[in-house]
Design an enzyme around this catalytic site. Structure first.
Site, PDB file in Angstrom:
ATOM      1  N   ASP A 178       0.825  -1.196   0.000  1.00  0.00           N
ATOM      2  CA  ASP A 178       0.000   0.000   0.000  1.00  0.00           C
ATOM      3  C   ASP A 178       0.869   1.261   0.000  1.00  0.00           C
ATOM      4  OD1 ASP A 178      -2.893   0.890   0.445  1.00  0.00           O
ATOM      5  OD2 ASP A 178      -1.859   1.963   2.074  1.00  0.00           O
ATOM      6  N   GLU A 234       1.649  -0.493  -5.059  1.00  0.00           N
ATOM      7  CA  GLU A 234       0.452   0.318  -5.278  1.00  0.00           C
ATOM      8  C   GLU A 234       0.819   1.792  -5.162  1.00  0.00           C
ATOM      9  OE1 GLU A 234      -1.587   2.009  -2.668  1.00  0.00           O
ATOM     10  OE2 GLU A 234      -3.537   2.187  -3.640  1.00  0.00           O
TER      11      GLU A 234
END
Lengths: 656, 656
Positions: free
Chosen positions: A391, A420
């Site tokens: 993330d 990401e």
């Protein structure tokens, strides 16, 4: 000031050298690893040249993770531009290295000049003596029969009584060439300055269909909050659609302090589940599972069920904490402290994320912190997880990623990391170079045919292709593009077809297959009633993309052309709304045509340059495509795209 | 095997760092120097970025040959692609270096977030305290009034009693920004890994018209073999034509053994002068002058005469020997010995050059040899020579050139080396990278408009432009192209116009201005009765290119646009025989149109995209060119090309 301090000094022992440069594949001159998949053949290129007219020879040296020494394979000079190539296969995940060495092929040089002079009817007595010396010199390194053979060749070259023509022929005899290649001198032997690193991943790092799902939204018959056990029951459907990877947003305990309510509101009610990215509460942090999802044992059940269905589970690695995370109590020094003594929450002014505390990676105890972060990965690897979707990596230090991925890959070369990062291009590229196996892309924001062609070309036909493996997610819990909001089911079919065929790695987030398209508000890319903040059970029995998904995922598994990354070639269509691309892998030759306008039919004129047999992979119908441009009309309300398998006329394999 | 051994270890003292990469100008990542001219402004570019959202700051550090420390100039972030630029001027020939450093602009980051939050009407009490801490920290590095100013700014930021709006404004006050730029913290301060080298030449290395002449072909009134004294009398004409450099083929004693006769025949008669490239006899070697040309004193006379006329003399540096060269007797070990004990002559099978012995640069006494070769240069530099045209450098070791040019440039940064390598592209490029100031090109073999456009674009708009300065010779004693053999005077006019205007450095070899075009035989690029093997006195009073030469060399001196290397832009003409290019330098904006077909008129349609005033530099006539394509017909039998000076409508400077 003389800047050329690296110019060669005159040293008595300095040998003549060759120039060996521009080695490929390379990322930033070898600072980072180029990436390949186990099973690939690596084609190594190098510029190799020298002053003067000598004939050169070269080889690739390479070693895999299990090799104690270099292996070698010869290189060939393919074009008249001083560019050489050689190939080797990588059969194992892990760190490989390769380099190139080259030398003067003294014997070939001698033979070449001998032939030219002899052909010009010049006397070559002295040249034959020179050759004899070369062969004699080589024989000193040989033993047994080889030595005898070299010695008699040298004797013949030297024998003044024999006709020159006969001795010239003897100097070019195949067995002598072989022996000289083995034992002959290699003057000027030069190796490229430093070996280049090559990171080899397991095949699924480069070819997979991903499905993102929140287990809490997959309840059992009784409804309510889903668990690992109830969500496991949903895996049959996912596997049936043909997915390879099931990715779960964070499964850890969710904080209570400043927990967000539905639609990112500031006050959560007592039954609101909160955002899974607000990690940690009294039940534990990154190494615990949320009690409402079950136990670690239940997670194992879920993972084993997925694996039994041929899929693997990817977890989210989100390095941030809710204010209730155990680290906040145990290690307040790992966070940012404000002048008033409070710990800083995450913000991107004027936006505030009060339920999340960012981590201070450069705190004084960064050694303890970085090791703790690494140990989170080790823990889940111990739980059988081999894939992590990371993330927001661009908000954490680049050097942390290089270090932690290096640590993990040193122990487990089969671990896959998906970056990401949605940020500026050079930062996304840097993360990929630092070690991420796959990366999110700008795909969701590239919707016109020209945007798609240009972006996919950038990914696959520029230096990016050596290190950046794009994973084409068609949507995410954060990105519901206007194109989907307004285009209806045809838009979803178009985006799925593109994602599944442009690159070998793609994904969808749950609900895409049900055409979910309602934004938080006009102009927003956020979903209304976003699953990030609430449980969203779905009815999968209605209209869906299931048929498309099953067909595309089956075609991807059947067709090697859809499993390769850099084999795409775009063709003109004469219509700005129609994208045409061809992907070839060996015998497998596919042509894809997509109308990217969900609102209207468009007609393309495609020219393959030659007449070919084409089999439509949806209908199985074969036809002959002429060498002249042929026209196809694609009506997105019926079928927005077509895929053909191509075959040269009369060749076998004209059908799927 | 973990390959990432260069990944950052966790070290308690390790600071956060920035990424600084892709610095320009750079040649092969800094392995070689980029080249510039004294007087240039160097524009430095760098990709600079970091994880996270902080605002960054950066500067170029640079130092010239006379600087003891770095000087600095700020960089600016020009586009939203993490690319920064800064500029500095180079005012002196020699070795310069530059690098880039960057840091987190903590104060600007703080101000940016403060403003966003304040604008969003958030409470910023804590933020103001953070700012006060930053300012207070900076004040510790300041003295006197600066310190007082910082302390009172910190006090105001901290003063809870004052309205937040007032304190926010105070935090953005210009004097405070200036003080913080000077004394503020620079967290993450990072410098690019290594300084990049930049070699700065004197201006004439990059802008000059060359004239090649054999002094022996310029006799006095009495005829016979010319001398330095008689040739000096010819210099007025050369200077009058506007040339800057007079290049002489080797002026050393010519060998007698195997001396070549006219047209490269094997047997020279007693009066044949031999090839000047067969250097050395009993009168001396590379540090002597041929007695038939005169004495060293006579050479000085020639050089001083040239300089008095505003020209400089370039000598040939040809590292090879006739069999009679003193080195052959004194240092036989510097040559190649054949198995029969004889010394090897030069050959390129089946061609033989019996009058020339190649040097063995890798012989055991290479230290003695290389120093002797360097001392030849030192000798002629001592004689006032500052420019050397280097014969066939690609047949001598690359490392010799890097060493010897480095040695000479360390002592004499004003020396110019022209590489006469006609070989494969990468070897020519390598020589330029190693230090040659200028290089011969493939220009003579690029005759069509498309070939010229593509080749000049390669030279001026690819990485080559940083290190490869092409010198466009229109002919040489070795190259009489078929285009000139067959095209008649218009062909010579076309090639001259192209050479003189495409790039700032060009040259012709004597006789070009007289349209000499007779080849040794059909299909050969050699001249009949080549001056390489015989004396060729010429009558310069007949038809010639003198007018073109005078006009073009004058325009080159008057127009900065013709003095720059990388300012060329090609425009479409709609006719494959007409080349159109525009060169701009500041206010000086030139348009050149050339019909490259010497046999027929052609008509071009040129579109400048806007209406402009144009003054024909040959006629002085001004006209208005419309924004729509305008047509020009060029008849090579009258005028094969035109040059206009452009000016925006109504602007001053519309005339030459």
């Amino acid at each position: 000031m003389n800047l050329r301090s690296d110019a060669p000094p005159i040293v008595a022992s300095a040998p003549p050298t060759l120039v060996i440069e521009c080695l490929t594949p390379a990322v930033d001159c070898g600072r980072f690893s180029a990436k390949r998949l186990a099973g690939d053949v690596v084609r190594v290129g190098a510029d190799i040249f020298r002053d003067g007219h000598d004939i050169l020879a070269a080889q690739v040296l390479y070693r895999g993770p299990a090799d104690d020494e270099w292996r070698s394979v010869p290189m060939a000079f393919e074009f008249d531009d001083d560019r050489w190539y050689g190939e080797f296969a990588v059969d194992q995940a892990g760190g490989w290295r390769f380099t190139v060495e080259a030398w003067i092929d003294a014997f070939a040089t001698w033979r070449g000049e001998l032939k030219k002079k002899h052909d010009a009817r010049q006397d070559v007595a002295s040249e034959l003596l020179e050759g004899a010396e070369l062969v004699h010199g080589a024989s000193r390194h040989a033993r047994g029969g080889d030595r005898t053979a070299l010695d008699s060749a040298a004797a013949l070259l030297r024998r003044a009584a024999a006709p020159q023509a006969e001795r010239v022929v003897a100097g070019a005899a195949a067995p002598l060439l072989e022996l000289m290649a083995r034992y002959g001198p290699r003057p000027g032997l030069t190796r490229a300055p430093a070996p280049l690193p090559l990171w080899v991943d397991r095949p699924r790092a480069g070819f997979a269909a991903w499905y993102e799902m929140f287990p809490r939204s997959f309840p059992g018959a009784a409804g309510g909050h889903g668990t690992f056990r109830t969500a496991a029951a949903a895996l049959d459907r996912v596997a049936g659609l043909g997915f390879d990877v099931v990715y779960l947003p964070p499964i850890h305990p969710i904080g209570h302090t400043h927990r967000k309510g539905p639609n990112n509101t500031l006050l959560a009610g007592p039954s609101d589940p909160g955002s899974p990215w607000a990690i940690g509460d009294s039940a534990g942090g990154h190494m615990a599972v949320a009690p409402e999802l079950g136990t670690l044992e239940d997670f194992r059940f879920f993972r084993e069920r997925a694996e039994a269905l041929g899929m693997e589970v990817a977890l989210d690695y989100a390095l941030q904490c809710s204010p209730d995370h155990p680290w906040v109590r145990e290690h307040p020094e790992w966070f940012f402290v404000r002048p008033d003594g409070s710990i800083k929450y995450a913000e991107n002014p004027p936006k505030k994320y009060e339920d999340i505390l960012p981590i201070n990676f450069w705190c004084d105890d960064r050694a303890g912190l970085w090791h703790a972060c690494r140990d989170v990965l080790r823990f889940w690897i111990g739980e059988g997880v081999r894939t992590f979707r990371v993330d927001n990596p661009h908000t954490k230090p680049f050097s942390f990623w290089e270090w932690v991925i290096g640590e993990i890959h040193g122990e487990h070369p089969d671990v896959v990391f998906l970056s990401e990062a949605f940020t500026r291009p050079k930062r996304m590229k840097r993360l990929a170079k630092l070690g991420f196996s796959q990366s999110y892309t700008y795909f969701t924001w590239r919707n016109s045919a020209s945007e798609l062609e240009s972006y996919i070309t950038e990914l696959t036909a520029t230096p990016m292709r050596e290190y950046y493996r794009g994973n084409l997610f068609a949507n995410t819990p954060d990105i519901l593009h206007e194109y989907l909001q307004q285009g209806g089911p045809p838009a979803f079919r178009i985006r799925l077809l593109l994602a599944a065929t442009l690159l070998p790695i793609y994904g969808i987030y749950s609900g895409f297959e049900l055409f979910e398209a309602e934004p938080l508000r006009v102009g927003s890319e956020e979903y209304l009633h976003s699953e990030k903040y609430q449980v969203r059970p779905r009815d999968f029995s209605g209209p869906s993309l299931d048929e498309d998904l099953m067909r595309l995922n089956r075609l991807r598994r059947e067709h090697p052309a859809l499993q390769r990354y850099d084999n795409i070639q775009f063709l003109p269509t004469g219509d700005e709304h129609v994208l045409c691309y061809r992907k070839v892998a060996g015998e497998d030759d596919l042509l894809v045509l997509v109308n990217v306008d969900p609102a209207a039919p468009h007609t393309a004129a495609v020219d393959l340059g030659e007449a070919m047999d084409a089999t439509d992979l949806a209908t199985g119908v074969s036809e002959r495509l002429d060498a002249t441009p042929w026209e196809v009309t694609l009506d997105p309300s019926a079928e927005p795209g077509r895929i053909w398998r191509l075959a040269t006329l009369g060749a076998p394999g004209g059908e799927a």
